[in-house]
Scaffold this active site. Structure first.
Site, mmCIF file in Angstrom:
data_model
loop_
_atom_site.group_PDB
_atom_site.id
_atom_site.type_symbol
_atom_site.label_atom_id
_atom_site.label_comp_id
_atom_site.label_asym_id
_atom_site.label_seq_id
_atom_site.Cartn_x
_atom_site.Cartn_y
_atom_site.Cartn_z
ATOM 1 N N ASN A 14 51.625 52.108 34.503
ATOM 2 C CA ASN A 14 52.503 51.260 35.279
ATOM 3 C C ASN A 14 51.814 50.816 36.543
ATOM 4 O O ASN A 14 51.328 51.874 37.079
ATOM 5 C CB ASN A 14 53.906 51.631 35.501
ATOM 6 C CG ASN A 14 54.701 52.101 34.277
ATOM 7 O OD1 ASN A 14 54.706 51.476 33.270
ATOM 8 N ND2 ASN A 14 55.782 53.134 34.372
ATOM 9 N N GLY A 207 62.532 71.565 40.721
ATOM 10 C CA GLY A 207 62.305 71.053 42.078
ATOM 11 C C GLY A 207 61.803 72.125 43.052
ATOM 12 O O GLY A 207 60.780 72.941 42.803
ATOM 13 N N ALA A 208 62.543 72.165 44.302
ATOM 14 C CA ALA A 208 61.905 73.254 45.050
ATOM 15 C C ALA A 208 62.335 74.712 44.815
ATOM 16 O O ALA A 208 61.319 75.677 45.352
ATOM 17 C CB ALA A 208 62.584 72.996 46.450
ATOM 18 N N GLY A 236 56.508 65.804 39.148
ATOM 19 C CA GLY A 236 56.968 66.202 37.906
ATOM 20 C C GLY A 236 55.907 66.007 37.096
ATOM 21 O O GLY A 236 55.293 66.966 36.153
ATOM 22 N N ASP A 237 55.201 64.744 37.293
ATOM 23 C CA ASP A 237 53.822 64.273 36.343
ATOM 24 C C ASP A 237 52.742 65.257 36.862
ATOM 25 O O ASP A 237 51.921 65.819 36.028
ATOM 26 C CB ASP A 237 53.500 63.024 36.449
ATOM 27 C CG ASP A 237 54.534 62.182 36.080
ATOM 28 O OD1 ASP A 237 55.522 62.598 35.113
ATOM 29 O OD2 ASP A 237 54.865 60.935 36.497
ATOM 30 N N GLY A 270 53.454 57.943 46.814
ATOM 31 C CA GLY A 270 52.727 57.154 45.606
ATOM 32 C C GLY A 270 52.536 58.234 44.742
ATOM 33 O O GLY A 270 51.964 59.250 44.902
HETATM 34 O O1 RIB Z 1 57.264 59.866 37.250
HETATM 35 C C1 RIB Z 1 57.049 58.991 38.177
HETATM 36 C C2 RIB Z 1 56.585 57.788 37.260
HETATM 37 O O2 RIB Z 1 57.696 57.187 36.630
HETATM 38 C C3 RIB Z 1 56.302 56.553 38.119
HETATM 39 O O3 RIB Z 1 54.830 56.677 38.428
HETATM 40 C C4 RIB Z 1 56.692 55.101 37.372
HETATM 41 O O4 RIB Z 1 55.674 54.490 37.183
HETATM 42 C C5 RIB Z 1 57.416 55.735 36.256
HETATM 43 O O5 RIB Z 1 56.727 55.926 35.137
#
Ligand code: RIB
Length: 296
Positions: A14, A207-208, A236-237, A270
Site C-alpha cells: 500500500n 506491545g511494550a 508488528g510487521d 512511517g
Molecule cells: O501494519 C501496518 C500497515 O497496515 C500499514 O503499512 C498499512 O499499509 C496497513 O497495511
C-alpha cells in the site's frame, strides 16, 4: 555458516498517507494535524522488507495497480533487496492506507485494498516460488482464497506456513490446518480463540510487554527492549518479518530478535521507513556474534 532462510511473502503493498495529530478526531469533529508524510507500506511489503533486513532471502508475491503510486511501491521493495519479479500489475488503483498517528504513537488505519483485493490467481511461477521457500509468510490484506491456495501448496511441498491473521477475520478450517506458525496480537488472539488452539506454534505480541510463545513442548515469554515510542505503525510487521528470518534459530532467540525489531520500528515515523536492519537489531540486543548481524 548456514544458508540464509528463503522466505516467500504473499501479501499486500500500500501507499500509506500518514497524518500526525495531537489527538484523533471524534465522529463529526475536525482537528488540525501536525504533519503529513507519504510512505510505502502494506503488511505484506513491510514484512518482506523486515525479513530481508534481518538477513533472509525474500521473494514478494503481490499486486500493484496502474497509478502514480505503483512505481514508488515497486522501488521500495527492490531498493531493499526484495525480489519483486512476482509483483504483478493489475488494472485500477494500488492499495492505499489512510493512517492517523496520535502524539503518543498510537494509530488508526483504514486500508482501501485496490489491486491487493484483486489478487485472486497464483500462477505456476508463484507456486514454484512458494514450493522453493523455507517459509511462506502471509497476512490477510489480500483475498483469503489466495492465501489458502498458497498455504495448501506450501504444506504439500514442505514449506513452513507462517500466518499473521491481520486484519483479523474468520478463516476456513482447511486453511487453519495448513498453518504451522501464527503471529497474533492480544486482540487477534481473543477474536480467534479456539481456532488458534490447533496451530502448533503460536506467538502473541504484547506491545511494550514483549511476546509470548506457545509450542508443542514449551512456553516462552520474551520482554521487549524499552524504547521511546514515536509511531507504532508497522511495528508488528517488523516483528513478524524479523521473526520469519530468525525462526530457524528456535523460538526463544527468534522472539528476542523479533521483539528488538518491533521495538526499533516504533521509534520512527512511517511503516517501511522505520524497519531496522540486522546490525541495528543486534546493537539493541547487545549481541555481537555473526548470526545476530544477519550473516549466516
Ligand atoms: O501494519 C501496518 C500497515 O497496515 C500499514 O503499512 C498499512 O499499509 C496497513 O497495511
Amino acid at each position: 555458516m548456514t544458508q540464509p532462510p528463503k522466505v516467500a511473502v504473499l501479501g499486500s503493498i500500500n501507499m500509506d498517507l500518514v497524518c500526525t495529530t495531537e489527538h484523533r478526531p471524534e465522529p463529526g469533529e475536525t482537528v488540525l494535524g501536525t504533519g503529513f508524510t507519504m510512505v510505502p507500506g502494506g503488511k505484506g511489503a513491510n514484512q518482506a522488507i523486515a525479513a530481508r533486513r534481518s538477513g533472509a532471502t525474500v521473494q514478494f508475491l503481490g499486486a500493484l495497480g496502474r497509478d502514480l503510486f505503483a512505481p514508488r511501491l515497486r522501488e521500495v521493495l527492490t531498493d531493499s533487496g526484495v525480489d519483486a519479479a512476482r509483483l504483478r500489475s493489475l488494472p485500477g488503483a494500488s492499495g492505499v492506507a489512510s493512517i492517523v498517528v496520535e502524539a503518543g504513537g498510537e494509530n488508526t488505519i483504514i486500508v482501501t485494498p485496490g489491486a491487493n483485493g484483486q489478487f485472486r490467481e497464483l500462477d505456476a511461477d508463484d507456486l514454484a516460488a512458494v514450493a522453493d521457500a523455507d517459509i511462506l509468510l502471509c497476512q490477510l490484506e489480500i483475498p483469503v482464497e489466495t492465501v489458502a491456495a498458497a498455504a495448501r501448496h506450501a504444506r504439500a511441498h514442505g514449506t513452513v506456513v507462517l500466518l499473521n491473521p491481520s486484519p483479523v477475520r474468520e478463516l476456513p478450517a482447511e486453511l487453519w490446518g495448513d498453518i504451522e506458525v501464527a503471529v497474533v496480537n492480544s486482540g487477534e488472539a481473543r477474536r480467534l480463540g479456539a481456532a488458534l488452539a490447533a496451530v502448533p506454534h503460536v506467538i502473541t505480541t504484547r506491545g511494550a510487554d514483549g511476546a509470548a510463545y506457545r509450542g508443542p513442548d514449551e512456553e516462552v515469554h520474551v520482554p521487549s527492549p524499552k524504547v521511546r515510542v514515536v509511531d507504532t505503525t508497522g511495528a508488528g510487521d517488523a516483528f513478524t518479518g524479523a521473526l520469519a528470518a530468525a525462526w530457524q534459530r528456535g523460538p526463544e532467540r527468534a522472539l528476542a530478535w523479533a521483539c528488538a525489531a518491533g521495538a526499533l520500528a516504533a521509534t520512527q515515523l512511517g511503516a517501511s521507513a522505520s524497519i531496522p536492519d540486522a546490525a541495528a537489531i543486534a546493537g539493541l540486543l547487545g549481541n555481537t556474534n555473526a548470526e545476530a548481524t544477519g550473516r549466516y
